[in-house]
Scaffold this motif. Structure first.
Motif, PDB file in Angstrom:
ATOM      1  N   GLN A   1      -4.112   2.166   4.081  1.00 55.06           N
ATOM      2  CA  GLN A   1      -5.171   2.213   5.090  1.00 55.06           C
ATOM      3  C   GLN A   1      -4.616   1.987   6.491  1.00 55.06           C
ATOM      4  OE1 GLN A   1      -8.451  -0.353   4.117  1.00 55.06           O
ATOM      5  NE2 GLN A   1      -8.736   0.514   2.082  1.00 55.06           N
ATOM      6  N   LEU A   2      -3.713   1.020   6.612  1.00 54.51           N
ATOM      7  CA  LEU A   2      -3.128   0.737   7.921  1.00 54.51           C
ATOM      8  C   LEU A   2      -2.340   1.940   8.430  1.00 54.51           C
ATOM      9  CD1 LEU A   2      -2.349  -1.135  10.267  1.00 54.51           C
ATOM     10  CD2 LEU A   2      -0.488  -2.033   8.821  1.00 54.51           C
ATOM     11  N   SER A   3      -1.536   2.539   7.557  1.00 53.61           N
ATOM     12  CA  SER A   3      -0.718   3.671   8.001  1.00 53.61           C
ATOM     13  C   SER A   3      -1.581   4.870   8.382  1.00 53.61           C
ATOM     14  CB  SER A   3       0.297   4.048   6.925  1.00 53.61           C
ATOM     15  OG  SER A   3      -0.335   4.314   5.687  1.00 53.61           O
ATOM     16  N   LEU A   4      -2.724   5.058   7.700  1.00 52.35           N
ATOM     17  CA  LEU A   4      -3.642   6.135   8.081  1.00 52.35           C
ATOM     18  C   LEU A   4      -4.215   5.885   9.468  1.00 52.35           C
ATOM     19  CD1 LEU A   4      -5.257   8.688   7.505  1.00 52.35           C
ATOM     20  CD2 LEU A   4      -6.953   7.261   6.308  1.00 52.35           C
ATOM     21  N   LYS A   5      -4.580   4.651   9.745  1.00 49.68           N
ATOM     22  CA  LYS A   5      -5.112   4.319  11.080  1.00 49.68           C
ATOM     23  C   LYS A   5      -4.071   4.568  12.160  1.00 49.68           C
ATOM     24  CE  LYS A   5      -8.391   0.808   9.438  1.00 49.68           C
ATOM     25  NZ  LYS A   5      -8.710  -0.640   9.388  1.00 49.68           N
TER      26      LYS A   5
END
Length: 409
Positions: free
Chosen positions: A341-345
């Motif tokens: 999720q963090l890397s997508l953001k």
């Protein structure tokens, strides 16, 4: 690493005092140093929020390659005046690849009156200045951590002050800034790594002054403002986590000019280059460069620098017909789903800026890979501790530009 023995230092200090006494006070001319008081009943100075009490002082210092000619700022000179006048030792640590204590001096007067004592103290202070001026690197590279540790052992935790006058560019393990990503490392990552490996200097109770961190001369490349600030933040965090009772950062006096004469080699530390996109290919926007992210967040380390770097890249994408895929990545921290999720953001944060810069949104896709991508660099050591340099490089966004079949590059 070897250090001079305590007896040897005491003999050196005694010889220095004896020489001054034999020279007497005749012909002593005024200089820039006022006679320090004979006791320590002087209100302590407060420098950038750090209270400097009169007590032992150790200066990690010395002319070395790639740094400006070291000079003590007025705040440090004043503290040395007070400390010598109060009968406290002042010492110098030669900062190079193998730091050692090169002198320690304590003023003792043989005069029978205040005027005679003041004259002797002036001459003693002049001699200490000459000792400082002669501190030059002898060993290749630079070990700032070792110099801080030695300086801390040279002063007591009660009222002692450690002064570091240096660029802060260590070029030896365990904090080798020749790994350019360390310049962009999160200060907390650096201190955690050092703490887990019991490599922090013991600065408990000492006041610490950091002077001239980030000041360099050729062939060492100069740093932009963000890198300069982050380097200062790293060393301030190290001193704070090492137990310093207070830490003050001083820019250092005068222009950045090299010390004359031959000095041992110190390898220059190169900042990460600006990303240059391949018209048809893959470009990594590494955290060690301009487009980096804070740990565990999708916020840019430096928003202005990120936009500036992406502005230079945008024409390659806006003027073509490639398919654009942005792949966010992370360091090895947190859970699998949290990293995804963090890397997508992070990928979405880069997309927003590219769209604002004229790249069509419908040509861009984003996904979060976490640590699961071919360019992931191992960032945990054998103890499972996050290594600051590799971790910084892994907090990135990968730009993949896929050109239509038959496109000529």
């Amino acid at each position: 690493m070897s250090y001079p023995s305590t007896n040897r230092l005491r003999r050196a200090a005694s010889m220095l005092v004896a020489g001054l006494v034999l020279a007497g006070v005749a012909g002593c001319s005024d200089d820039e140093h006022a006679a320090a008081p004979s006791d320590s009943e002087v209100a302590p100075d407060v420098v950038n929020g750090c209270e400097l009490t009169t007590g032992p002082v150790a200066v990690a210092y010395g002319a070395r390659a790639n740094t400006s000619d070291p000079r003590l700022p007025g705040e440090v000179s004043k503290l040395i005046d007070r400390s010598l006048g109060g009968g406290y030792p002042v010492s110098a640590i030669r900062l190079d690849g193998s730091p050692v204590q090169v002198f320690s001096a304590t003023f003792e007067s043989t005069a029978g009156n205040d005027d005679g004592r003041a004259a002797q103290l002036k001459r003693f202070r002049q001699s200490v200045d000459m000792e400082f001026a002669n501190v030059r690197a002898e060993q290749q590279e630079a070990d700032v951590l070792a110099a801080l540790s030695l300086a801390a052992r040279s002063v007591s935790a009660e009222g002692g002050t450690v002064v570091l006058v240096d660029s802060g560019l260590q070029t030896t393990a365990p904090l080798d800034f020749r790994d350019g990503a360390l310049l962009a490392a999160e200060p907390a990552d650096v201190t955690t790594f050092l703490e887990k490996h019991e490599l922090l200097p013991d600065l408990k109770g000492r006041a610490v002054l950091l002077v001239g961190i980030g000041n360099t001369v050729a062939p060492q490349p100069a740093f932009d403002q963000w890198t300069y600030d982050n380097l200062n933040a790293i060393w301030k965090a190290v001193a704070t986590e090492a137990g310093a009772r207070c830490v003050a950062v001083l820019a250092g006096p005068g222009a950045n000019r090299p010390r004359s004469g031959q000095l041992p080699v110190v390898t220059p530390v190169s900042p990460a280059p600006e990303p240059t996109p391949e018209p048809c290919g893959q470009t990594v926007l590494s955290n060690s460069g301009k487009v980096g992210f804070l740990p565990n967040r999708a916020d840019f380390v430096d928003s202005a620098a990120a936009r500036s770097a992406l502005t230079k890249m945008a024409p390659t994408m806006a003027g073509g017909n490639q398919r654009i895929e942005l792949i966010g990545t992370t360091a090895t921290d947190g859970t699998h789903e949290g990293r995804r999720q963090l890397s997508l953001k992070r990928a979405d944060a880069v997309k927003r800026i590219l769209v604002e810069l004229g790249v069509a949104a419908d040509r861009i896709t984003t996904r979060g890979a976490g640590i699961e991508w071919e360019g992931h660099e191992p960032d945990l050591d054998r103890k499972g501790v996050l290594m600051p340099g590799p971790a910084a490089r892994n907090r990135s966004v990968v730009v993949k530009l896929t050109c239509p079949s038959g496109t000529i590059r």
